[in-house]
Motif scaffolding. Structure first.
Motif, mmCIF file in Angstrom:
data_model
loop_
_atom_site.group_PDB
_atom_site.id
_atom_site.type_symbol
_atom_site.label_atom_id
_atom_site.label_comp_id
_atom_site.label_asym_id
_atom_site.label_seq_id
_atom_site.Cartn_x
_atom_site.Cartn_y
_atom_site.Cartn_z
ATOM 1 N N MET A 158 -65.461 -22.701 -102.667
ATOM 2 C CA MET A 158 -66.222 -21.481 -102.342
ATOM 3 C C MET A 158 -65.934 -21.067 -100.895
ATOM 4 N N GLY B 259 -71.112 -26.815 -113.048
ATOM 5 C CA GLY B 259 -70.068 -26.839 -112.018
ATOM 6 C C GLY B 259 -69.273 -25.550 -111.938
ATOM 7 N N ALA C 129 -77.821 -31.299 -105.157
ATOM 8 C CA ALA C 129 -78.326 -29.910 -105.228
ATOM 9 C C ALA C 129 -77.183 -28.963 -104.874
ATOM 10 N N VAL D 50 -65.350 -24.800 -110.890
ATOM 11 C CA VAL D 50 -64.691 -26.077 -110.559
ATOM 12 C C VAL D 50 -64.260 -26.787 -111.832
ATOM 13 N N GLN E 115 -75.190 -23.570 -102.812
ATOM 14 C CA GLN E 115 -75.464 -22.129 -102.748
ATOM 15 C C GLN E 115 -76.928 -21.844 -102.445
ATOM 16 N N LEU F 92 -62.731 -32.100 -105.208
ATOM 17 C CA LEU F 92 -63.175 -30.753 -105.602
ATOM 18 C C LEU F 92 -64.630 -30.503 -105.233
ATOM 19 N N ALA F 93 -65.282 -31.479 -104.581
ATOM 20 C CA ALA F 93 -66.705 -31.294 -104.258
ATOM 21 C C ALA F 93 -66.842 -30.441 -103.003
ATOM 22 N N PRO G 11 -70.320 -32.954 -107.757
ATOM 23 C CA PRO G 11 -71.456 -33.834 -108.081
ATOM 24 C C PRO G 11 -72.684 -33.080 -108.575
HETATM 25 N N1 HBI Z 1 -72.796 -27.409 -104.541
HETATM 26 N N2 HBI Z 1 -73.324 -29.306 -103.293
HETATM 27 C C1 HBI Z 1 -72.463 -28.642 -104.086
HETATM 28 N N3 HBI Z 1 -71.291 -29.227 -104.413
HETATM 29 C C2 HBI Z 1 -70.377 -28.604 -105.211
HETATM 30 O O1 HBI Z 1 -69.313 -29.166 -105.490
HETATM 31 C C3 HBI Z 1 -70.697 -27.324 -105.731
HETATM 32 C C4 HBI Z 1 -71.931 -26.748 -105.372
HETATM 33 N N4 HBI Z 1 -72.272 -25.536 -105.848
HETATM 34 C C5 HBI Z 1 -71.430 -24.777 -106.771
HETATM 35 C C6 HBI Z 1 -70.185 -25.483 -107.103
HETATM 36 N N5 HBI Z 1 -69.839 -26.653 -106.571
HETATM 37 C C7 HBI Z 1 -69.266 -24.821 -108.090
HETATM 38 O O2 HBI Z 1 -70.019 -24.260 -109.141
HETATM 39 C C8 HBI Z 1 -68.514 -23.693 -107.429
HETATM 40 O O3 HBI Z 1 -67.714 -24.290 -106.491
HETATM 41 C C9 HBI Z 1 -67.665 -22.967 -108.407
#
Ligand code: HBI
Length: 363
Positions: free
Chosen positions: A128, A21, A66, A24, A69, A105-106, A12
């Protein structure tokens, strides 16, 4: 098992194709291609403004989430007003009886929390390593509720969730190898490459240090996410010749990186997988990486590149001097065998079969 109707829920944090993204997007693309090629019906739920991926994408309005990370480990779970994440999973709720399985995938708390509220089995692919308490808790709960419902890209990434590490399914990753042209000889004069978001956790300072110590030009492709980290690295390494090539989409990227003598990967965090390693190798480019995280499970030392002591810039420079020992054809071959969308889809199909079977028993 018969053909499955699969609904893949994207990240998202931004629309598909924006680069926000990160890996992902590449994973999602690989899953759509690989699972469709195996005869499954695949649809995608993603924030509006996403690439249409052949008309399979349900484009959902709402405010982007948001990035996890940037949050602290003990950060509370936050949702913006009218969150796209909430709207995406309301779409799942309304369409769940049309599909056999949902793939999430979130990297977010909400999809995990909502899973027991849904009838459809949900397969969570965590993108991650461990970043915060809220996600650690729901990942652990998901594994307890539905053993086998959570997968990761590498053993190193699984180990960042110690409470459940041995119960996470490791599925690697995969790319559409046919989209990458192999280049069997490096361009002359030699130059190195780095691919990835420009941000502290990716080890940008070490990239500049390698450029300065090796005396080779360094070309950098990726989203300029943190200007300050870039300029500080430049100031610390005045002898480094580093050029930012910008963020280029996959098709242009593969054409650009093929001439590199090697791609360097100097992550400071546990890279969950390291898609850029398989992208580089698909183009015949060897990878020199710190023995840390996902890349250490992709690069075969001495065969498709070199693995060196983490944070040891001089070891990277010594590996650069040996790069002609690597057969660039072998780099490509290993990706075709293990890291193609075909290989990934086979591993994911097995995972989904097991999850659907166990879900039926539990119902
Ligand atoms: N942060 N909240 C949130 N949700 C995600 O799916 C997410 C993210 N930060 C980075 C990210 N996904 C992808 O860029 C990495 O998983 C590769």
């Amino acid at each position: 098992m018969a053909a499955k109707r699969i609904l893949i829920c994207s990240t998202p944090v931004g629309p598909l194709g924006s680069g926000i993204g990160g890996g992902v997007e590449l994973t999602l693309h690989g899953l759509v291609l690989g699972l469709s090629a195996r005869g499954h019906e695949v649809e995608v739920v993603a924030p509006e403004g996403s690439l249409h991926l052949g008309g399979r994408v349900h484009q959902i309005a709402g405010e982007w989430q948001a990035s996890s990370q940037s949050a602290a480990r003990d950060a509370p779970v936050e949702l913006p007003p009218r969150p796209v994440l909430g709207a995406m999973w309301d779409h799942v709720r309304r369409h769940q009886h049309r599909v056999d399985v949902v793939v999430n995938l979130a990297y977010d708390w909400l999809p995990f929390y909502l899973t027991p509220f849904l009838d459809v089995p949900v397969a969570h692919l965590v993108s991650m390593g461990s970043l915060n308490e809220a996600m650690d808790a729901v990942v652990e709960q998901a594994v307890l509720d539905r053993p086998g419902s959570v997968a990761v890209h590498s053993r190193a990434q699984a180990d960042t969730f110690p409470a459940v590490a041995d119960r996470l399914r490791v599925i690697g990753n995969g790319i559409a190898v046919e989209r990458y042209d192999v280049q069997l000889a490096a361009d002359e004069p030699r130059y190195l490459g780095y691919i990835g978001r420009i941000s502290p956790e990716k080890g940008i300072d070490d990239v500049f240090a390698v450029a300065e110590a090796s005396g080779l030009p360094m070309r950098v492709w990726g989203l300029m996410q943190d200007e300050r980290c870039w300029s500080e690295a430049g100031a610390r390494h005045p002898g480094a010749h580093v050029r930012h090539e910008g963020f280029v989409p996959t098709d242009d990227l593969q054409a650009a990186i093929g001439g590199c003598a090697a791609i360097v990967m100097t992550p400071k965090w546990v890279e969950a997988f390291g898609n850029v390693a398989i992208e580089a190798m698909a183009c015949g480019v060897p990878v020199i990486a710190y023995r840390r995280g996902g890349p250490a499970e992709i690069v075969v030392d001495g065969e498709t590149g070199f693995l060196v002591e983490p944070d040891d810039v001089d070891a990277v420079v010594r590996a650069v001097a040996r790069i002609d020992e690597i057969d660039r054809v072998m780099c490509r071959q290993r990706v075709e065998e293990r890291w193609s969308t075909t290989a990934l889809a086979e591993r994911v199909d097995d995972w989904l079969d097991d999850l659907i079977r166990s879900h039926q028993h539990v119902r």
